[in-house]
Design a protein around this motif. Structure first.
Motif, PDB file in Angstrom:
ATOM      1  N   THR A   1       0.858  -1.189   0.000  1.00 33.62           N
ATOM      2  CA  THR A   1       0.000   0.000   0.000  1.00 33.62           C
ATOM      3  C   THR A   1       0.889   1.232   0.000  1.00 33.62           C
ATOM      4  OG1 THR A   1      -1.721  -1.140   1.257  1.00 33.62           O
ATOM      5  CG2 THR A   1      -1.762   1.267   1.307  1.00 33.62           C
ATOM      6  N   LEU A   2       0.685   2.107  -1.000  1.00 36.79           N
ATOM      7  CA  LEU A   2       1.482   3.333  -1.075  1.00 36.79           C
ATOM      8  C   LEU A   2       0.714   4.486  -0.444  1.00 36.79           C
ATOM      9  CD1 LEU A   2       3.871   5.055  -2.117  1.00 36.79           C
ATOM     10  CD2 LEU A   2       2.581   5.367  -4.233  1.00 36.79           C
ATOM     11  N   ILE A   3       1.351   5.131   0.513  1.00 40.66           N
ATOM     12  CA  ILE A   3       0.754   6.311   1.138  1.00 40.66           C
ATOM     13  C   ILE A   3       1.688   7.495   0.927  1.00 40.66           C
ATOM     14  CG2 ILE A   3       0.011   7.348   3.320  1.00 40.66           C
ATOM     15  CD1 ILE A   3      -0.866   4.586   4.252  1.00 40.66           C
TER      16      ILE A   3
ATOM     17  N   LEU B   1      10.502   3.201   2.592  1.00 40.54           N
ATOM     18  CA  LEU B   1      10.548   4.507   1.931  1.00 40.54           C
ATOM     19  C   LEU B   1      10.550   4.337   0.418  1.00 40.54           C
ATOM     20  CD1 LEU B   1      13.266   6.190   4.175  1.00 40.54           C
ATOM     21  CD2 LEU B   1      10.831   6.821   4.091  1.00 40.54           C
ATOM     22  N   PHE B   2       9.815   5.228  -0.245  1.00 39.49           N
ATOM     23  CA  PHE B   2       9.740   5.253  -1.713  1.00 39.49           C
ATOM     24  C   PHE B   2      10.011   6.715  -2.087  1.00 39.49           C
ATOM     25  CE2 PHE B   2       6.688   5.288  -5.482  1.00 39.49           C
ATOM     26  CZ  PHE B   2       7.523   4.575  -6.309  1.00 39.49           C
ATOM     27  N   PRO B   3      11.287   7.111  -2.005  1.00 41.57           N
ATOM     28  CA  PRO B   3      11.625   8.535  -2.017  1.00 41.57           C
ATOM     29  C   PRO B   3      11.598   9.173  -3.407  1.00 41.57           C
ATOM     30  CG  PRO B   3      13.627   7.231  -1.874  1.00 41.57           C
ATOM     31  CD  PRO B   3      12.481   6.249  -1.882  1.00 41.57           C
TER      32      PRO B   3
ATOM     33  N   VAL C   1      12.919  -4.884  -9.598  1.00 40.15           N
ATOM     34  CA  VAL C   1      12.599  -3.986 -10.718  1.00 40.15           C
ATOM     35  C   VAL C   1      11.183  -3.476 -10.467  1.00 40.15           C
ATOM     36  CG1 VAL C   1      12.101  -3.840 -13.192  1.00 40.15           C
ATOM     37  CG2 VAL C   1      14.064  -5.175 -12.401  1.00 40.15           C
ATOM     38  N   TYR C   2      10.993  -2.170 -10.620  1.00 38.21           N
ATOM     39  CA  TYR C   2       9.664  -1.568 -10.431  1.00 38.21           C
ATOM     40  C   TYR C   2       9.208  -0.999 -11.773  1.00 38.21           C
ATOM     41  CZ  TYR C   2       6.104   1.252  -7.871  1.00 38.21           C
ATOM     42  OH  TYR C   2       4.953   1.815  -7.380  1.00 38.21           O
ATOM     43  N   LEU C   3       8.138  -1.557 -12.318  1.00 39.29           N
ATOM     44  CA  LEU C   3       7.534  -1.036 -13.550  1.00 39.29           C
ATOM     45  C   LEU C   3       6.407  -0.097 -13.153  1.00 39.29           C
ATOM     46  CD1 LEU C   3       6.964  -3.942 -16.129  1.00 39.29           C
ATOM     47  CD2 LEU C   3       8.382  -1.900 -16.424  1.00 39.29           C
ATOM     48  N   GLU C   4       6.562   1.150 -13.497  1.00 41.47           N
ATOM     49  CA  GLU C   4       5.677   2.219 -12.995  1.00 41.47           C
ATOM     50  C   GLU C   4       4.954   2.903 -14.153  1.00 41.47           C
ATOM     51  OE1 GLU C   4       3.817   4.239 -10.919  1.00 41.47           O
ATOM     52  OE2 GLU C   4       5.533   4.649  -9.599  1.00 41.47           O
ATOM     53  N   ALA C   5       3.612   2.916 -14.101  1.00 42.05           N
ATOM     54  CA  ALA C   5       2.850   3.644 -15.133  1.00 42.05           C
ATOM     55  C   ALA C   5       2.574   5.077 -14.696  1.00 42.05           C
ATOM     56  CB  ALA C   5       1.537   2.919 -15.403  1.00 42.05           C
ATOM     57  N   GLY C   6       2.890   5.389 -13.438  1.00 41.51           N
ATOM     58  CA  GLY C   6       2.589   6.720 -12.879  1.00 41.51           C
ATOM     59  C   GLY C   6       1.341   6.645 -12.014  1.00 41.51           C
ATOM     60  N   SER C   7       1.397   7.330 -10.886  1.00 36.22           N
ATOM     61  CA  SER C   7       0.260   7.288  -9.969  1.00 36.22           C
ATOM     62  C   SER C   7      -0.976   7.885 -10.644  1.00 36.22           C
ATOM     63  CB  SER C   7       0.597   8.074  -8.695  1.00 36.22           C
ATOM     64  OG  SER C   7      -0.432   7.905  -7.759  1.00 36.22           O
ATOM     65  N   GLY C   8      -2.088   7.167 -10.534  1.00 37.25           N
ATOM     66  CA  GLY C   8      -3.331   7.648 -11.128  1.00 37.25           C
ATOM     67  C   GLY C   8      -3.426   7.419 -12.633  1.00 37.25           C
ATOM     68  N   ALA C   9      -2.517   6.639 -13.199  1.00 36.77           N
ATOM     69  CA  ALA C   9      -2.542   6.373 -14.651  1.00 36.77           C
ATOM     70  C   ALA C   9      -3.905   5.798 -15.049  1.00 36.77           C
ATOM     71  CB  ALA C   9      -1.446   5.381 -15.024  1.00 36.77           C
TER      72      ALA C   9
ATOM     73  N   VAL D   1       4.932  -4.022  -9.739  1.00 35.79           N
ATOM     74  CA  VAL D   1       4.161  -3.297 -10.754  1.00 35.79           C
ATOM     75  C   VAL D   1       3.202  -2.340 -10.056  1.00 35.79           C
ATOM     76  CG1 VAL D   1       2.541  -3.509 -12.684  1.00 35.79           C
ATOM     77  CG2 VAL D   1       4.347  -5.217 -12.397  1.00 35.79           C
ATOM     78  N   GLY D   2       3.161  -1.093 -10.538  1.00 39.23           N
ATOM     79  CA  GLY D   2       2.252  -0.115  -9.943  1.00 39.23           C
ATOM     80  C   GLY D   2       1.851   0.963 -10.923  1.00 39.23           C
ATOM     81  N   GLY D   3       0.860   1.732 -10.507  1.00 36.11           N
ATOM     82  CA  GLY D   3       0.344   2.827 -11.326  1.00 36.11           C
ATOM     83  C   GLY D   3      -0.927   2.418 -12.042  1.00 36.11           C
ATOM     84  N   GLY D   4      -2.048   2.994 -11.631  1.00 32.36           N
ATOM     85  CA  GLY D   4      -3.313   2.775 -12.345  1.00 32.36           C
ATOM     86  C   GLY D   4      -4.012   1.459 -12.063  1.00 32.36           C
ATOM     87  N   ILE D   5      -3.569   0.730 -11.032  1.00 34.89           N
ATOM     88  CA  ILE D   5      -4.265  -0.521 -10.676  1.00 34.89           C
ATOM     89  C   ILE D   5      -5.430  -0.142  -9.741  1.00 34.89           C
ATOM     90  CG2 ILE D   5      -4.067  -2.788  -9.564  1.00 34.89           C
ATOM     91  CD1 ILE D   5      -1.080  -2.763 -10.386  1.00 34.89           C
TER      92      ILE D   5
ATOM     93  N   VAL E   1       1.515  -2.699  -6.309  1.00 40.34           N
ATOM     94  CA  VAL E   1       1.391  -1.484  -5.502  1.00 40.34           C
ATOM     95  C   VAL E   1       0.072  -0.789  -5.825  1.00 40.34           C
ATOM     96  CG1 VAL E   1       2.403   0.758  -4.936  1.00 40.34           C
ATOM     97  CG2 VAL E   1       3.891  -1.152  -5.560  1.00 40.34           C
ATOM     98  N   THR E   2      -0.677  -0.413  -4.802  1.00 33.91           N
ATOM     99  CA  THR E   2      -1.839   0.440  -5.047  1.00 33.91           C
ATOM    100  C   THR E   2      -1.797   1.642  -4.104  1.00 33.91           C
ATOM    101  OG1 THR E   2      -3.263  -0.826  -3.541  1.00 33.91           O
ATOM    102  CG2 THR E   2      -3.310  -1.467  -5.846  1.00 33.91           C
ATOM    103  N   GLY E   3      -2.072   2.802  -4.678  1.00 34.50           N
ATOM    104  CA  GLY E   3      -2.079   4.043  -3.904  1.00 34.50           C
ATOM    105  C   GLY E   3      -3.390   4.784  -4.062  1.00 34.50           C
ATOM    106  N   THR E   4      -3.631   5.295  -5.274  1.00 33.17           N
ATOM    107  CA  THR E   4      -4.813   6.120  -5.538  1.00 33.17           C
ATOM    108  C   THR E   4      -6.115   5.396  -5.185  1.00 33.17           C
ATOM    109  OG1 THR E   4      -3.597   7.172  -7.325  1.00 33.17           O
ATOM    110  CG2 THR E   4      -5.974   7.483  -7.332  1.00 33.17           C
ATOM    111  N   ALA E   5      -6.240   4.139  -5.577  1.00 33.52           N
ATOM    112  CA  ALA E   5      -7.479   3.389  -5.333  1.00 33.52           C
ATOM    113  C   ALA E   5      -7.766   3.302  -3.839  1.00 33.52           C
ATOM    114  CB  ALA E   5      -7.369   1.984  -5.928  1.00 33.52           C
TER     115      ALA E   5
HETATM  116  C1  1GP Z   1       2.757   5.171  -7.850  1.00 33.68           C
HETATM  117  O1  1GP Z   1       2.692   2.991  -8.688  1.00 33.68           O
HETATM  118  C2  1GP Z   1       2.297   3.781  -7.628  1.00 33.68           C
HETATM  119  O2  1GP Z   1       4.135   5.215  -7.704  1.00 33.68           O
HETATM  120  C3  1GP Z   1       0.834   3.712  -7.310  1.00 33.68           C
HETATM  121  O3  1GP Z   1       0.013   4.199  -8.343  1.00 33.68           O
HETATM  122  O4  1GP Z   1      -1.632   5.675  -7.202  1.00 33.68           O
HETATM  123  O5  1GP Z   1      -2.162   4.691  -9.430  1.00 33.68           O
HETATM  124  O6  1GP Z   1      -2.097   3.261  -7.410  1.00 33.68           O
HETATM  125  P1  1GP Z   1      -1.558   4.455  -8.083  1.00 33.68           P
END
Ligand code: 1GP
Length: 245
Positions: free
Chosen positions: A18-20, A75-77, A168-176, A199-203, A221-225
């Motif tokens: 969980t990304l905060i 940390l995810f700096p 390895v972290y494959l990142e689509a960008g937060s909120g993709a 893998v993270g970004g847009g899940i 990884v999930t953050g925005t959701a």
């Molecule tokens: C961002 O990959 C993370 O670095 C999380 O992305 O906010 O889209 O879940 P989301």
């Protein structure tokens, strides 16, 4: 922490992180979210962000978390200011497809003595940003990996593993709008063999999470959701049940 995560991969097939972003809410609220996430079954909390995730708000958030939750904090700096003495570990990452040397190695050099001084566990990681890339793609001046070119992502990931990076972290960008394509997840996992793939970004839902895990992601990884969820615990439980065998 690395051993803890790797053991979960062996046991469950996939880890949920969980990304905060400490800059998005008060420390007390961040801890409430983290607690609910742990109740929902998340394995660890990642703390960081591209803008403002530093200083007092970062320290206070982690300090409170340490007192109140029993999973590791990682940390995810965004840069060297994202190092805090209160975390258990740090994704010690290089943005390999950046055009800016600061994000490839300079911030890392400035932060490294702090990591040692504070006794935080560094987890070496190749960080790769894929289209659309979002804020982190812009801030990190990434030459975004095209979504239709899994072989390019695989080549960068292989280079990372030859450098000794175990993650390895494959990142689509937060909120993709959409997560990293499954073809790319599969190609990268195939290339790095024993390395671990995040893998993270847009899940946003269980189907997307399950598809990434099935394609070869070891950690999701999930953050925005989670930030957007009315019921954090239930949202996390949805992801966890989708990715764990
Ligand atoms: C961002 O990959 C993370 O670095 C999380 O992305 O906010 O889209 O879940 P989301």
């Amino acid at each position: 922490v690395e051993e803890y995560l790797n053991d979960i991969v062996k046991r469950d097939g996939c880890v949920h992180l969980t990304l905060i972003d400490p800059a998005s809410q008060k420390p007390e609220r961040a801890v409430e979210i983290a607690k609910a996430a742990v109740e929902g079954g998340t394995d660890a909390i990642m703390i960081g962000g591209s803008t403002g995730a530093m200083g007092q708000v970062l320290d206070q958030t982690l300090q409170l978390m340490k007192e109140q939750i029993n999973v590791p904090t990682i940390l995810f700096p965004g840069d060297s200011a994202g190092v805090s003495s209160y975390a258990d570990a740090i994704f010690f990452m290089s943005l390999l497809n950046s055009r800016d040397i600061n994000y490839i190695v300079t911030n890392q050099a400035m932060g490294a003595p702090l990591v040692r001084k504070f006794g935080i566990e560094p987890i070496p990681m190749a960080y790769l940003i894929v289209e659309p890339g979002g804020t982190v793609g812009w801030v990190g001046d990434a030459r975004l990996l095209p979504r239709t070119k899994p072989e390019l992502a695989a080549a960068y990931a292989l280079a990372g593993s030859y450098f000794g990076m175990r993650y390895v972290y494959l990142e689509a960008g937060s909120g993709a709008e959409k997560p990293v394509p499954v073809e790319m997840v599969g190609a990268v996992k195939h290339a790095i063999d024993k390395g671990h793939l995040i893998v993270g970004g847009g899940i946003r839902d269980r189907n997307a999470a399950a598809a990434c895990a099935k394609a070869g992601a070891d950690m999701i990884v999930t953050g925005t959701a989670v930030e957007d969820a009315g019921d954090v615990r239930a949202k996390i439980a949805e992801f966890v049940s989708a990715i764990k065998s």
